[in-house]
Design a protein around this motif. Structure first.
Motif, mmCIF file in Angstrom:
data_model
loop_
_atom_site.group_PDB
_atom_site.id
_atom_site.type_symbol
_atom_site.label_atom_id
_atom_site.label_comp_id
_atom_site.label_asym_id
_atom_site.label_seq_id
_atom_site.Cartn_x
_atom_site.Cartn_y
_atom_site.Cartn_z
ATOM 1 N N GLU A 142 -34.988 -22.616 36.973
ATOM 2 C CA GLU A 142 -34.474 -23.980 36.879
ATOM 3 C C GLU A 142 -33.608 -24.159 35.636
ATOM 4 O O GLU A 142 -32.746 -25.023 35.602
ATOM 5 C CB GLU A 142 -35.634 -24.980 36.827
ATOM 6 C CG GLU A 142 -36.402 -25.095 38.121
ATOM 7 C CD GLU A 142 -37.655 -25.928 37.986
ATOM 8 O OE1 GLU A 142 -37.957 -26.395 36.853
ATOM 9 O OE2 GLU A 142 -38.354 -26.104 38.989
ATOM 10 N N ARG A 143 -33.808 -23.314 34.623
ATOM 11 C CA ARG A 143 -33.174 -23.559 33.328
ATOM 12 C C ARG A 143 -32.100 -22.549 32.920
ATOM 13 O O ARG A 143 -31.256 -22.875 32.096
ATOM 14 C CB ARG A 143 -34.258 -23.620 32.255
ATOM 15 C CG ARG A 143 -35.121 -24.853 32.413
ATOM 16 C CD ARG A 143 -36.262 -24.867 31.422
ATOM 17 N NE ARG A 143 -36.949 -26.140 31.375
ATOM 18 C CZ ARG A 143 -37.775 -26.582 32.290
ATOM 19 N NH1 ARG A 143 -38.034 -25.884 33.360
ATOM 20 N NH2 ARG A 143 -38.374 -27.756 32.143
ATOM 21 N N ILE A 144 -32.158 -21.324 33.441
ATOM 22 C CA ILE A 144 -31.175 -20.319 33.033
ATOM 23 C C ILE A 144 -30.512 -19.700 34.259
ATOM 24 O O ILE A 144 -31.095 -19.710 35.350
ATOM 25 C CB ILE A 144 -31.812 -19.212 32.154
ATOM 26 C CG1 ILE A 144 -32.906 -18.459 32.913
ATOM 27 C CG2 ILE A 144 -32.331 -19.769 30.847
ATOM 28 C CD1 ILE A 144 -33.500 -17.285 32.154
#
Length: 125
Positions: A87-89
């Motif tokens: 979700e973040r990288i």
């Protein structure tokens, strides 16, 4: 084949994280809840005539099961962090970082285990 599978899972997960809102912890929990009965069914079927009771005898004592909970808990946490990371990288960053675990495992095994030496071929693999 393993490289394609690993890259495919990461790319597909990243794609789905961007398109659909879902809770990665819930997905991981459902994975684990699905795996347990499936593994139990496979144990019963692989035993050829074994009863459910004999499967429980083969699994082991409660103390052994508790010892198995430690790596199982680590594996479940890794699965949750898999979704959080995607979700973040970007997927490619995740793939590179996840593959460094082999290098760090080899490095720490040499540093932390006394007398452990790796040959050149082992380092290269």
């Amino acid at each position: 084949a393993l490289v394609l599978q690993s890259a495919g899972v990461s790319l597909l997960t990243r794609y789905m994280c961007q398109r659909v809102q879902y809770n990665g912890a819930a997905v991981s929990l459902m994975q684990e809840l699905f795996k347990f009965p499936l593994a139990f069914i496979i144990l019963v079927l692989a035993g050829r005539g074994n009863t459910v009771g004999s499967v429980f005898k083969r699994i082991g004592a409660p103390r052994e099961l508790l010892q198995l909970c430690v790596p199982a808990g680590c594996f479940a946490a890794q699965n949750v962090l898999f979704f959080v990371a995607h979700e973040r990288i970007p997927a490619i960053v995740y793939l590179v970082l996840s593959q460094t675990k082999s290098v760090f495992t080899a490095l720490f095994s040499v540093l932390l285990l006394p007398g452990k030496r790796l040959r050149l071929l082992q380092w290269l693999s």
